[in-house]
Motif scaffolding. Structure first.
Motif, PDB file in Angstrom:
ATOM      1  N   ILE A 276      13.300  -5.084  57.653  1.00 27.11           N
ATOM      2  CA  ILE A 276      14.506  -4.924  56.606  1.00 27.11           C
ATOM      3  C   ILE A 276      13.798  -5.330  55.197  1.00 27.11           C
ATOM      4  CG2 ILE A 276      14.986  -7.338  57.795  1.00 27.11           C
ATOM      5  CD1 ILE A 276      17.726  -6.915  56.719  1.00 27.11           C
TER       6      ILE A 276
ATOM      7  N   GLY B 210      21.343 -11.250  54.504  1.00 26.17           N
ATOM      8  CA  GLY B 210      20.515  -9.761  54.527  1.00 26.17           C
ATOM      9  C   GLY B 210      20.055  -9.688  53.433  1.00 26.17           C
TER      10      GLY B 210
ATOM     11  N   THR C 222      16.573 -13.220  64.540  1.00 25.62           N
ATOM     12  CA  THR C 222      17.269 -12.095  65.278  1.00 25.62           C
ATOM     13  C   THR C 222      17.828 -12.758  66.800  1.00 25.62           C
ATOM     14  OG1 THR C 222      15.555 -11.205  66.646  1.00 25.62           O
ATOM     15  CG2 THR C 222      16.070 -10.499  64.403  1.00 25.62           C
TER      16      THR C 222
ATOM     17  N   PRO D 205      19.601 -10.034  59.872  1.00 24.21           N
ATOM     18  CA  PRO D 205      20.152  -8.874  59.614  1.00 24.21           C
ATOM     19  C   PRO D 205      21.503  -8.913  59.408  1.00 24.21           C
ATOM     20  CG  PRO D 205      19.007  -9.117  61.738  1.00 24.21           C
ATOM     21  CD  PRO D 205      19.053 -10.483  61.233  1.00 24.21           C
TER      22      PRO D 205
ATOM     23  N   ASP E 275      25.375  -8.258  59.656  1.00 21.42           N
ATOM     24  CA  ASP E 275      26.425  -7.662  60.656  1.00 21.42           C
ATOM     25  C   ASP E 275      27.845  -7.936  60.192  1.00 21.42           C
ATOM     26  OD1 ASP E 275      26.907 -10.166  61.041  1.00 21.42           O
ATOM     27  OD2 ASP E 275      25.597 -10.451  63.039  1.00 21.42           O
TER      28      ASP E 275
ATOM     29  N   GLN F 220      18.849  -2.446  58.072  1.00 22.32           N
ATOM     30  CA  GLN F 220      18.251  -3.044  59.266  1.00 22.32           C
ATOM     31  C   GLN F 220      16.879  -2.741  59.370  1.00 22.32           C
ATOM     32  OE1 GLN F 220      20.317  -5.038  60.876  1.00 22.32           O
ATOM     33  NE2 GLN F 220      22.331  -4.479  59.858  1.00 22.32           N
ATOM     34  N   SER F 221      16.188  -3.709  60.209  1.00 22.25           N
ATOM     35  CA  SER F 221      14.801  -3.033  60.502  1.00 22.25           C
ATOM     36  C   SER F 221      14.741  -1.934  61.569  1.00 22.25           C
ATOM     37  CB  SER F 221      14.364  -4.315  61.309  1.00 22.25           C
ATOM     38  OG  SER F 221      13.939  -5.401  60.378  1.00 22.25           O
TER      39      SER F 221
END
Ligand code: SF4
Lengths: 421, 167
Positions: A5, A133, A199, A229, A231, A250-251
């Protein structure tokens, strides 16, 4: 090729498809931030560039928060300097006493930062916005000056470390405990120059306030940025709040990490970091005999609404110990208003606490709660370096708001369950 | 040899509060900041240090806040350069941006003792210990950082760039 990310946000702001760790890149910034300590130096440097106006008056943000309301004549003069600069350049986002807040609580709350942004700030805890993020990182005043002139900065693409937190968080354990525990495991230079990516199931259940707390202290492990991340929780927070369009990155599942740590946090105890480094984290039960003179609940780490609610839930029906001064500092005017509405200000005063207007104040040993020689404080702040809150022979222990409130009641470092049911 | 002086040794994780405590951050005047340089690590440092002297430290030097006041106070105190095992990243940037030379060298950080006479040749990346007659290697500075140094700091670098794009 797959990217993390952090790499994706950097690539997007460098205008390229792909970046790799170690690469030096020039990036466009979405926002550049300064405060009453760092902006005066930046303004002096900015004026040397010969550029007449800032690159974008909507994107240079100045927040006087460290020594305001001005603590003395010198700090008043620094605040004046940035006020005059803000007026001269007609900055949209300059926040005066009475409307301000601690910068890293204020910017997300006001919707100035969104997911996918790239933000630099002349303050090391600028990394806080990673909770949304975003890529955000602290720089110095000269870097801020250059960005105010050009809207750009240079960065080295960091390697990423992935942290995966498994299990349900026990009662009284929150973002502060997770990050103190993490720094305790990897050390104050454990992520030097790197990105910390937080995460796992425990993070997915963590509130926005808890995520900000974690990203906030990434710098305490030497990291360039911390990032969560985005969400549904993120979406709920930014919807109706963000002042600019935002983007969720997102990664990739096969992104490359320098290291991966996996922690089971289902049995984690609230953490306390002993003097004089944040890496000296231990379970609260190992700290239970240490008497304290002062408790500070506030700062860009734990001065948010959820933190103050948690402190209140422990303090409710109790009194602050006769030997302790409890100082509570809401992070922003908005948070102040909310705790007033919810009756928490009354609860705090009833318990015997001092409630202050938003300021950094004692967090950096500025004012509003300086320690004398030999005194000991427990604080929800982020640094316990020698002399951080006052005399070089005073001590600071770091913890979350629940431990702080319980300790204020018992006059020694205490677990929340010793006080609250 | 561009930088030469006596070595003052410090340990690991020297933070910016030790270099310049926040109680002095109500000013940005370089002279005033220099008067408190390293105060919470060694209160007598300012009295002892002589122009050209060199700070030698362990890992993660300059960790903590982003205050540029930290490298400024070191530079203004007359310290010619800092050698450390490693530097915290914001301090690293700031030092280049304001023109305080810094050198990463685990070998030198380990071997140099307090009071040693040290000389640094930045072009070759060589650190000489004149007291012990030893030589150590410094990590190479990335080329882009070298350009900033050659321009005389980030602001000059940016001004030059702006001028050339306007033409
Ligand atoms: S609250 Fe403390 S750590 Fe946060 S910006 Fe203010 S001084 Fe820095």
């Amino acid at each position: 090729m797959s990217m993390t990310i952090t790499e994706k946000i950097l690539a997007a702001h460098a205008g390229v498809d792909q970046v790799e760790p170690g690469q030096l890149i020039n990036v466009k910034v979405d926002l550049a931030l300064g405060n009453d300590i760092t902006a005066p130096v930046a303004i002096r440097e900015f004026e040397k560039t010969g550029v007449e106006t800032v690159w974008d008056r909507d994107r240079v943000v100045l927040v006087p928060d460290h020594f305001v309301p001005n603590k003395d004549i010198k700090s008043a003069e620094q605040a004046l300097l940035i006020r005059q600069f803000a007026r001269k350049h007609n900055l949209t986002h300059y926040y005066e006493v009475g409307r301000m807040g601690i910068e890293h609580c204020l910017l997300p709350e006001q919707g100035l930062v969104g997911p996918g942004d790239l933000v630099i700030g002349a303050d090391s805890h600028t990394c806080t916005y990673g909770g949304l993020g975003a890529f955000s990182t602290g720089v110095g005043s000269t870097d801020l000056a250059a960005a105010m002139a050009t809207g750009e900065t240079w960065l080295k693409v960091p390697e990423s470390i992935k942290f995966v937190y498994y299990g349900d968080l026990p009662r009284w354990v929150g973002g502060k405990d997770l990050i103190l525990y993490t720094i305790g495991r990897i050390g104050v230079d454990g992520a030097l120059y790197m990105a910390m990516e937080f995460t796992g199931p425990a993070i997915e259940k963590l509130s926005m306030d808890g995520r900000f707390t974690m990203a906030n202290m990434a710098i305490e492990a030497g990291a360039k940025n911390g990032i969560v991340p985005p969400d549904e929780t993120t979406r709920r927070y930014v919807e109706g709040r963000a002042k600019r369009p935002y983007k969720f990155y997102q990664s990739d599942p096969d992104a490359r990490y320098a290291r991966v740590y996996e922690f089971d946090v289902s049995k984690l105890e609230p953490q306390v970091a002993f003097p004089h480094l944040p890496e000296n984290a231990r379970p609260v039960s190992e700290a239970a005999d240490i008497t304290i003179d002062q408790v500070v609940i506030g700062s860009c780490t734990n001065g948010r609404l959820e933190d103050l609610r948690e402190a209140a839930s422990v303090l409710k029906g109790h009194k602050v110990h006769p030997n302790v001064r409890l100082i509570i500092i809401p992070g922003t005017q908005e948070i102040y208003r909310q705790i007033l509405k919810e009756g928490l200000v009354e609860l705090f005063i009833e318990a015997g606490a001092a409630v202050s207007t938003p300021t950094c104040g004692p967090c950096l040993g500025g004012y509003m709660g300086i320690l004398a020689k030999g005194e000991r404080a427990l604080a929800t702040t982020n640094r316990n370096f020698v002399g951080r809150m006052g005399h070089p022979e005073s001590e600071v222990y770091l913890a979350g708001p629940a431990v702080a409130a319980a300790s204020a009641v018992l006059g020694r470092i205490a677990a929340p369950w010793e006080v609250a049911s | 040899m561009k930088y030469r002086g006596k070595a003052w040794k410090f340990g690991n994780d020297v933070d910016t509060d030790a270099i310049i405590p926040a109680r002095y951050l109500n000013t940005s005047d370089p002279r005033e900041l220099a008067g408190h340089c390293m105060e919470d690590a060694d209160p007598e440092f300012v009295q002892k240090v002589r122009p050209g002297d060199i700070i030698v430290a362990g890992k993660n030097f300059g960790c903590g806040s982003s205050r540029e006041h930290a490298p400024i106070s070191i530079k203004e105190a007359g310290v010619s350069c800092v050698i450390a095992r490693s530097f915290a990243r914001i301090f690293y940037r700031n030092a280049f941006n304001i023109g305080l030379p810094i050198f990463e060298s685990p070998e030198a950080a380990e071997a140099i003792q307090e009071g040693d006479e040290v000389a640094v040749d930045p072009e070759r990346g060589v650190i000489k210990n004149l007291t012990r007659n030893e030589e150590y290697k410094a990590t190479r500075v990335p080329e882009f950082m070298q350009q900033i140094i050659d321009a005389g700091g980030l602001i000059n670098y940016v001004s030059n760039k702006l001028k050339s794009t306007r033409r």
